[in-house]
Design a protein around this motif. Structure first.
Motif, PDB file in Angstrom:
ATOM      1  N   PRO A 232       0.817  -1.228   0.000  1.00  0.00           N
ATOM      2  CA  PRO A 232       0.000   0.000   0.000  1.00  0.00           C
ATOM      3  C   PRO A 232       0.845   1.269   0.000  1.00  0.00           C
ATOM      4  O   PRO A 232       0.431   2.282  -0.564  1.00  0.00           O
ATOM      5  N   GLY A 233       2.035   1.212   0.619  1.00  0.00           N
ATOM      6  CA  GLY A 233       2.906   2.382   0.604  1.00  0.00           C
ATOM      7  C   GLY A 233       3.342   2.748  -0.801  1.00  0.00           C
ATOM      8  O   GLY A 233       3.344   3.927  -1.188  1.00  0.00           O
ATOM      9  N   LEU A 234       3.728   1.743  -1.594  1.00  0.00           N
ATOM     10  CA  LEU A 234       4.122   2.005  -2.983  1.00  0.00           C
ATOM     11  C   LEU A 234       2.928   2.476  -3.810  1.00  0.00           C
ATOM     12  O   LEU A 234       3.089   3.315  -4.708  1.00  0.00           O
ATOM     13  N   ALA A 235       1.755   1.934  -3.525  1.00  0.00           N
ATOM     14  CA  ALA A 235       0.562   2.376  -4.248  1.00  0.00           C
ATOM     15  C   ALA A 235       0.308   3.862  -4.010  1.00  0.00           C
ATOM     16  O   ALA A 235       0.047   4.625  -4.954  1.00  0.00           O
ATOM     17  N   ILE A 236       0.394   4.297  -2.765  1.00  0.00           N
ATOM     18  CA  ILE A 236       0.218   5.721  -2.451  1.00  0.00           C
ATOM     19  C   ILE A 236       1.298   6.547  -3.133  1.00  0.00           C
ATOM     20  O   ILE A 236       1.016   7.605  -3.723  1.00  0.00           O
ATOM     21  N   LEU A 237       2.544   6.072  -3.078  1.00  0.00           N
ATOM     22  CA  LEU A 237       3.663   6.796  -3.679  1.00  0.00           C
ATOM     23  C   LEU A 237       3.458   6.997  -5.175  1.00  0.00           C
ATOM     24  O   LEU A 237       3.579   8.116  -5.690  1.00  0.00           O
ATOM     25  N   PHE A 238       3.128   5.936  -5.888  1.00  0.00           N
ATOM     26  CA  PHE A 238       3.005   6.022  -7.340  1.00  0.00           C
ATOM     27  C   PHE A 238       1.811   6.860  -7.762  1.00  0.00           C
ATOM     28  O   PHE A 238       1.893   7.616  -8.732  1.00  0.00           O
ATOM     29  N   VAL A 239       0.701   6.747  -7.032  1.00  0.00           N
ATOM     30  CA  VAL A 239      -0.471   7.543  -7.382  1.00  0.00           C
ATOM     31  C   VAL A 239      -0.199   9.025  -7.163  1.00  0.00           C
ATOM     32  O   VAL A 239      -0.469   9.860  -8.037  1.00  0.00           O
ATOM     33  N   VAL A 240       0.358   9.372  -6.014  1.00  0.00           N
ATOM     34  CA  VAL A 240       0.628  10.778  -5.712  1.00  0.00           C
ATOM     35  C   VAL A 240       1.675  11.343  -6.666  1.00  0.00           C
ATOM     36  O   VAL A 240       1.530  12.469  -7.178  1.00  0.00           O
ATOM     37  N   LEU A 241       2.728  10.579  -6.935  1.00  0.00           N
ATOM     38  CA  LEU A 241       3.753  11.040  -7.867  1.00  0.00           C
ATOM     39  C   LEU A 241       3.188  11.238  -9.263  1.00  0.00           C
ATOM     40  O   LEU A 241       3.481  12.247  -9.934  1.00  0.00           O
ATOM     41  N   SER A 242       2.360  10.312  -9.717  1.00  0.00           N
ATOM     42  CA  SER A 242       1.777  10.419 -11.052  1.00  0.00           C
ATOM     43  C   SER A 242       0.850  11.622 -11.159  1.00  0.00           C
ATOM     44  O   SER A 242       0.857  12.342 -12.167  1.00  0.00           O
ATOM     45  N   VAL A 243       0.040  11.846 -10.123  1.00  0.00           N
ATOM     46  CA  VAL A 243      -0.862  12.998 -10.132  1.00  0.00           C
ATOM     47  C   VAL A 243      -0.066  14.298 -10.176  1.00  0.00           C
ATOM     48  O   VAL A 243      -0.410  15.233 -10.928  1.00  0.00           O
ATOM     49  N   ASN A 244       0.997  14.386  -9.402  1.00  0.00           N
ATOM     50  CA  ASN A 244       1.805  15.610  -9.387  1.00  0.00           C
ATOM     51  C   ASN A 244       2.506  15.840 -10.729  1.00  0.00           C
ATOM     52  O   ASN A 244       2.576  16.977 -11.214  1.00  0.00           O
TER      53      ASN A 244
END
Length: 261
Positions: A232-244
């Motif tokens: 779940p940590g990587l999921a949050i990281l990739f989603v937030v990074l992609s959105v930014n």
């Protein structure tokens, strides 16, 4: 690349109910099982499949992220644009209210509201909307104040257009570009805020899956089953990074000055 990942996230969240997932299935023989052939991301402390819960959590983050941004952007834009257009004492009152909200850290205010109202996804959305509309109101107000004395607005008034017609047809459409960029960046902030509230026990409640409560449940087993936190940590990281990254690209795309440099 960022846009492709965001599309992948949205499609997974939308299609999750069609994938035959069983995120609440307890298997006592697979407690803390590591990733393997039968469970690609392993199992948690109750033997539930981490992959299924991860995809269910993607649906939760998508619902909260887009729901909060849609409501807060609509509310904030109307309040800020109307305040800037009318001006006078009303604009002064709205400006002071915005300053009052900005004086409190947003996440702390959301935690306080969620704590008072109780846990649950509906209360999380309400708390984040109460916090999130302020940024859109400030931006819309500033844009309208810069546009309200333009010639096309003066001409619309001379033609007898109503105030709401001028606001909705001649002013708000010109503020859409910066508001779209603001909304894009806000999605990542809402995803993190929802995960934070769920991590604290104020958001989505078990057995419903959320990336935040998945991280919370996995912290106790970090040394023996790190996959409970890593996934779940990587999921949050990739989603937030992609959105930014997508927000940066959208801002550059909509910035006329940068395209002519």
């Amino acid at each position: 690349m960022a846009a492709l990942f965001l599309v992948f996230w949205v499609l997974l969240a939308i299609c999750a109910p069609l994938l035959g997932l069983d995120p609440d299935r307890v298997d006592l023989t697979a407690i803390l099982a590591p990733p393997g052939t039968f469970s690609l991301l392993g199992n948690d402390d109750l033997g539930r499949p981490v992959l299924d819960r991860l995809l269910a959590g993607a649906r939760t983050s998508l619902l909260v992220g887009f729901g909060v941004v849609a409501v807060s952007a609509s509310l904030g834009t109307l309040v800020g644009a109307f305040s800037g257009f009318v001006g006078g004492w009303l604009d002064l009152v709205v400006a002071r209210i915005l300053d009052l909200f900005m004086a409190f850290p947003g996440i702390l205010l959301a935690i306080a509201l969620a704590g008072v109202m109780g846990p649950g996804i509906d209360n999380v959305i309400f708390a984040l909307v109460v916090v999130g509309w302020v940024g859109y109101a400030r931006l819309a107000r500033a844009q309208v104040l810069a546009l309200v004395h333009r010639d096309h607005v003066t001409a619309a008034r001379a033609l007898g257009r109503s105030s709401w017609a001028i606001l909705l047809r001649h002013l708000i459409p010109l503020t859409i570009a910066p508001l779209m960029v603001e909304a894009t960046f806000a999605i990542s902030g809402v995803v993190i805020a929802e995960a934070s509230l769920s991590f604290l026990g104020l958001g989505v409640q078990p057995p419903d899956a959320s990336w935040g409560n998945m991280v919370r449940d996995g912290v106790s087993y970090l040394l023996v089953a790190p996959h409970l936190v890593v996934a779940p940590g990587l999921a949050i990281l990739f989603v937030v990074l992609s959105v930014n990254l997508f927000g940066d690209a959208l801002r550059d795309r909509l910035d006329v000055r940068s395209r002519h440099v």
